[in-house]
Design a protein around this motif. Structure first.
Motif, short mmCIF file in Angstrom:
data_model
loop_
_atom_site.label_atom_id
_atom_site.label_comp_id
_atom_site.label_asym_id
_atom_site.label_seq_id
_atom_site.Cartn_x
_atom_site.Cartn_y
_atom_site.Cartn_z
N ALA A 239 4.64 3.17 -2.90
CA ALA A 239 3.65 4.04 -3.55
C ALA A 239 3.05 3.34 -4.78
CB ALA A 239 4.31 5.37 -3.96
N ALA A 240 3.89 2.60 -5.51
CA ALA A 240 3.40 1.88 -6.69
C ALA A 240 2.39 0.82 -6.28
CB ALA A 240 4.58 1.24 -7.43
N LYS A 241 2.71 0.15 -5.20
CA LYS A 241 1.81 -0.91 -4.71
C LYS A 241 0.49 -0.28 -4.27
CE LYS A 241 1.85 -4.70 -1.40
NZ LYS A 241 2.62 -5.40 -0.37
N ALA A 242 0.58 0.85 -3.56
CA ALA A 242 -0.64 1.53 -3.09
C ALA A 242 -1.47 2.01 -4.28
CB ALA A 242 -0.26 2.70 -2.19
N ALA A 243 -0.80 2.33 -5.40
CA ALA A 243 -1.54 2.77 -6.60
C ALA A 243 -2.15 1.59 -7.36
CB ALA A 243 -0.60 3.56 -7.52
N GLY A 244 -1.83 0.38 -6.93
CA GLY A 244 -2.43 -0.80 -7.55
C GLY A 244 -1.57 -1.48 -8.61
N LEU A 245 -0.29 -1.11 -8.66
CA LEU A 245 0.62 -1.77 -9.62
C LEU A 245 1.36 -2.91 -8.93
CD1 LEU A 245 2.14 1.43 -11.28
CD2 LEU A 245 0.59 -0.20 -12.38
N GLY A 267 6.45 -7.87 -1.31
CA GLY A 267 5.78 -8.91 -2.12
C GLY A 267 6.00 -8.71 -3.61
N ALA A 268 7.18 -8.21 -3.99
CA ALA A 268 7.47 -7.99 -5.41
C ALA A 268 7.32 -9.29 -6.20
CB ALA A 268 8.88 -7.45 -5.58
#
Ligand code: NIG
Ligand code: FE
Length: 418
Positions: A239-245, A267-268
């Motif tokens: 969810a964080a990745k989808a939010a652009g973080l 891909g952290a």
């Protein structure tokens, strides 16, 4: 015209150390070392680096340029601390005695201490007090050579208090540059006891606001037994990745739940702790380019006798980074202390330690394009040491080897004592 002129020159540098970029494995052993060097900056940015005789020939110094004689000492890139929890209220020295008497970190947390105690002591502080507390820690870090630090939230655990912690990280005007990480899922607060999924949903629900208000660069989660599972970590970090973080994960600190692989698959930018990581975890980090961040002071603070699989990481060519993990359980502000521990406990060499605290640490926080190197175009963040060789920083333990700290082309402190 004037802004093109150089505003800073450091000369009479005995040895200038830098790496050509983030490095893994053997390449961590071979910094580029220039003897009898000089370096110039224009404003915040490095312009020239090389043998002193060439620099004097080429430099276009502004009439009021600051000219620093390094008296034959070593100059290294400012240290980047890529993992801290430096914004919190209170301290937990009482837990040190509990740990000495045999209580484990997870026992203390389960009984309402640990992170939960710090949450109680942090929640009521407003943004101005949080900034004061953060700046106090940043001052100590800076005196020990840190010029850029990642700072996580995680001691509020409500939408508003988590965002206030991030507002403090953003609102501070301290010279140490900050990278902000939203770590709402640091632990489950008492009001959500037994309902960790519900708490995770709440933290997921504020990701868009965290992003749109520009409050964080990364999101992080504590993937650990009794805290958050690998599946919960995947749900939050996706969810964080989808939010652009960008994403990071605390994994394999005490038990291996699979968090490292979750992070790597997403891909952290980094996976941190890694005390009990296995060969397949390391392979996953290699495949994704995720930086392993090691926290040797935390290992001490947990009275842990094991060490992370450093040898295996190096033989796979992973770009190991080091960090303090500054938090009320691990009250360590000094990257120099961490460097000495990395040498004496993790058996890393001084050059490996330097790479891990500069270029590789910059990669762990997504800043390897402008931090961690002494090279034209990079930020003029550097440290003048008291000795002519960096090796002293890891060799001589427990004293401060930093003589002068320069951040963004400005000399911030000089003549630092021991
Ligand atoms: O990285 N492991 C989770 N977070 C911190 C500890 C935070 C605390 O105990 O207050 C860590 O070790
Ligand atoms: Fe941490």
């Amino acid at each position: 015209m004037t802004e093109l002129n150089e505003t800073l020159i450091l000369h009479n540098i005995g040895r200038l150390y830098s790496f050509p970029g983030p490095v893994g494995g053997e390449a961590m052993e071979t910094p580029v070392i220039i003897e009898d060097a000089a370096i110039t900056a224009s404003g915040r940015t490095i312009t020239r680096v090389g043998p002193e005789k060439d620099i004097w020939k080429d430099a276009e110094l502004a009439p009021d340029a600051l000219c620093i004689d390094c008296k034959g000492k070593a100059v290294v890139p400012g240290f980047v601390d890529p993992h801290t929890h430096a914004v919190f209220g209170g301290t937990r020295e009482n837990e040190l005695v509990m740990k000495l008497k045999g209580a484990s970190y997870l026992d203390i947390l389960a009984s309402g201490g640990g992170i939960l105690r710090t949450v109680r002591e942090t929640r009521s502080l407003g943004v101005p007090t949080l900034i004061r507390e953060l700046d106090r820690h940043l001052d100590i870090m800076m005196v020990h050579g840190t010029t850029c630090a990642e700072v996580k939230s995680g001691y509020g655990l409500t939408p508003e208090t988590e965002m206030d912690l991030l507002r403090a990280v953003r609102g501070s005007s301290h010279p140490v540059e900050r990278v902000a990480t939203f770590m709402g899922p640091h632990t489950v607060p008492p009001e959500y006891k037994g309902r960790s999924d519900g708490f995770l949903d709440l933290m997921i629900s504020i990701l868009p606001a965290v992003k749109s208000e520009g409050l964080a660069d990364f999101a992080d989660i504590f993937c650990e037994k009794g805290v958050f599972s690998a599946e919960q970590s995947r749900r939050f970090l996706s969810a964080a990745k989808a939010a652009g973080l960008g994403t990071k994960v605390h994994s394999d600190e005490i038990e291996n739940l699979g968090g490292t692989i979750v992070g790597a698959n997403l891909g952290a930018a980094s996976a941190d702790h890694l005390l009990v990581s296995t060969a397949s975890d390391l392979e996953a980090l290699k495949a994704s380019g995720t930086v392993p961040v090691l926290l040797p002071a935390t290992i001490l603070s947990l009275f842990e006798e094991r060490i992370p699989p450093v040898k295996e990481m190096l033989s796979l060519g992973l770009p190991i980074a080091l960090a303090t993990d500054l938090n009320p359980n691990c009250m360590c502000h000094s990257m120099q202390f961490v460097m000495a521990l990395a040498c004496y406990r993790l058996r890393m060499t001084p050059h490996q330690v330097l790479a891990a605290s500069t270029v590789n640490a910059a990669k762990a926080v997504g800043l390897s394009h402008r931090k961690g190197r002494l090279s034209p175009g990079y930020d003029a963040d550097m440290v003048v040491l008291k000795e002519a060789s960096f090796d002293h920083v890891v060799y001589q333990m427990g004293t401060n080897h930093v003589d002068r700290v320069i951040i963004g082309g400005k000399s911030i402190i000089e003549g630092v004592g021991n």
